[in-house]
Design a protein around this motif. Sequence first.
Motif, short mmCIF file in Angstrom:
data_model
loop_
_atom_site.label_atom_id
_atom_site.label_comp_id
_atom_site.label_asym_id
_atom_site.label_seq_id
_atom_site.Cartn_x
_atom_site.Cartn_y
_atom_site.Cartn_z
N LEU A 79 0.12 25.87 -3.59
CA LEU A 79 0.24 27.24 -3.23
C LEU A 79 -0.60 27.74 -2.03
O LEU A 79 -0.05 28.67 -1.43
CB LEU A 79 -0.58 27.81 -4.70
CG LEU A 79 0.46 28.34 -5.63
CD1 LEU A 79 -0.81 28.77 -7.00
CD2 LEU A 79 1.55 29.28 -5.50
N ARG A 80 -1.76 26.89 -1.79
CA ARG A 80 -2.24 27.28 -0.54
C ARG A 80 -1.43 26.85 0.69
O ARG A 80 -1.51 27.76 1.74
CB ARG A 80 -3.64 26.45 -0.37
CG ARG A 80 -4.54 27.00 0.70
CD ARG A 80 -5.80 25.95 0.86
NE ARG A 80 -6.39 25.68 -0.49
CZ ARG A 80 -7.52 26.58 -0.99
NH1 ARG A 80 -7.87 27.79 -0.19
NH2 ARG A 80 -8.06 26.20 -2.15
N ARG A 81 -1.00 25.66 0.55
CA ARG A 81 -0.02 25.57 1.69
C ARG A 81 1.22 26.53 1.94
O ARG A 81 1.48 26.97 2.90
CB ARG A 81 0.66 24.19 1.53
CG ARG A 81 -0.25 23.08 1.88
CD ARG A 81 0.47 21.56 1.86
NE ARG A 81 0.91 21.05 0.52
CZ ARG A 81 -0.02 20.42 -0.40
NH1 ARG A 81 -0.92 20.02 0.03
NH2 ARG A 81 0.49 20.30 -1.47
N LEU A 82 1.96 26.86 0.72
CA LEU A 82 2.89 28.01 0.88
C LEU A 82 2.09 29.12 1.41
O LEU A 82 2.97 30.09 2.07
CB LEU A 82 3.40 28.15 -0.58
CG LEU A 82 4.67 27.19 -1.08
CD1 LEU A 82 4.95 27.36 -2.59
CD2 LEU A 82 5.69 27.40 -0.05
N ALA A 83 1.03 29.78 1.02
CA ALA A 83 0.42 31.00 1.44
C ALA A 83 0.21 30.92 2.96
O ALA A 83 0.55 31.62 3.84
CB ALA A 83 -0.88 31.21 0.67
N ASP A 84 -0.23 29.73 3.26
CA ASP A 84 -0.33 29.53 4.85
C ASP A 84 0.97 29.58 5.60
O ASP A 84 1.12 30.08 6.64
CB ASP A 84 -1.27 28.20 5.00
CG ASP A 84 -2.67 28.30 4.86
OD1 ASP A 84 -3.11 29.27 4.57
OD2 ASP A 84 -3.38 27.28 4.87
N GLU A 85 1.90 28.77 5.16
CA GLU A 85 3.28 28.93 5.62
C GLU A 85 3.74 30.21 6.04
O GLU A 85 4.28 30.59 7.01
CB GLU A 85 4.17 28.08 4.80
CG GLU A 85 5.57 28.14 5.32
CD GLU A 85 6.53 27.20 4.57
OE1 GLU A 85 7.75 27.39 4.50
OE2 GLU A 85 6.02 26.19 3.57
N ALA A 86 3.59 31.25 4.85
CA ALA A 86 4.10 32.42 4.79
C ALA A 86 3.22 33.20 6.03
O ALA A 86 3.77 34.12 6.82
CB ALA A 86 3.83 33.18 3.61
N TYR A 87 1.93 33.09 6.05
CA TYR A 87 1.23 33.80 6.89
C TYR A 87 1.63 33.39 8.35
O TYR A 87 1.51 34.41 9.32
CB TYR A 87 -0.34 33.44 6.79
CG TYR A 87 -1.32 33.80 7.60
CD1 TYR A 87 -1.95 35.12 7.30
CD2 TYR A 87 -1.70 33.32 8.71
CE1 TYR A 87 -2.65 35.77 8.30
CE2 TYR A 87 -2.73 33.99 9.35
CZ TYR A 87 -3.15 35.31 9.16
OH TYR A 87 -4.09 35.80 10.03
N PHE A 88 1.65 32.20 8.76
CA PHE A 88 2.07 31.88 10.05
C PHE A 88 3.60 32.01 10.40
O PHE A 88 3.73 32.31 11.57
CB PHE A 88 1.94 30.22 10.24
CG PHE A 88 0.38 29.91 10.19
CD1 PHE A 88 -0.48 30.37 11.06
CD2 PHE A 88 -0.11 28.86 9.45
CE1 PHE A 88 -1.82 30.21 11.01
CE2 PHE A 88 -1.32 28.43 9.26
CZ PHE A 88 -2.19 29.16 10.25
N GLN A 89 4.23 32.37 9.39
CA GLN A 89 5.83 32.77 9.84
C GLN A 89 5.90 34.34 9.79
O GLN A 89 6.88 34.85 9.98
CB GLN A 89 6.84 32.20 8.92
CG GLN A 89 6.78 32.72 7.57
CD GLN A 89 8.09 32.03 6.82
OE1 GLN A 89 8.52 31.11 6.83
NE2 GLN A 89 8.45 32.96 5.97
#
Length: 277
Positions: free
Chosen positions: A155-165
């Motif tokens: 979930l943390r990786r997905l949240a960061d992926e969302a944030y950076f895109q």
Amino acid sequence: MTTSGRQTPGLTWGLRGKGPADVPVEADDPPDGTEGGLLGGTGRGIRVCVVDSGVERDHPMVGPVAQSWRVFKDDDEVRVEETAEGDSCGHGTACAGIIRRIAPDCELSSVRVLGERFSGSGDVLLEGIRWAVRQRFDVVNLSLSTSRDRFVEELRRLADEAYFQQTVIVASAHNTHVESFPWRFSSVISVGSHQEDDPDLHLYNPEPPVEFFAPGQGVQVAWLGGTSIRSSGNSYATPLIAGLCARILSSRPRLTPFQLKNALYLSAANVRVHGRR
């Protein structure tokens, strides 16, 4: 894969042999927190996804739903498919109705991860969030969470992926004092509820991790069969903030997630900006 109008360059680990002129960035000024600054948009052109129990199509408080998907687990495989099914329990429709009220011209879509009686699994939730993020929605409303530790890192990786895109995840805090995710992550916009009567009032929390409060007590929400009910919980505070994000982005589509948080902060009713009358 569907893409939004906001394009994100590839990740750069270092700037070598180039200067500022080689990496120009077109930016929008953040809203200043005044009525004209925050309320200038209507959500037009902004794609919002409700990851929840589905959304009832053409509900009078929701209007059109652009696309609907459902996530399901078949043996050990978790899959996503388009669906004509509506809402399994009413919760997603309630959230969608609030977003539509705040940002009437946004494009609403749905990813169904909950079944009847609010049943669901962490695997299905994770895949629903992953799907929404990789479809590059502008705003993802997540009025649910998981307390299972084994899902935290993904979930943390997905949240960061969302944030950076530049996909903004607006996530509901748990209704009780429970450690759950992804609202605990700083890369999402986390929301709890207040008890004030003003249906449009949002507040900044000076003591995070919950960052913002919005109406969540006795809220009139859309429900199954074209009806409405009154219900309470952080679930219904979250879509108000998601709707505000859509409004802000519709007038300033190049805002980054941290600029958007700042706009919400400056426009909160309890934040006093020096020099502002």
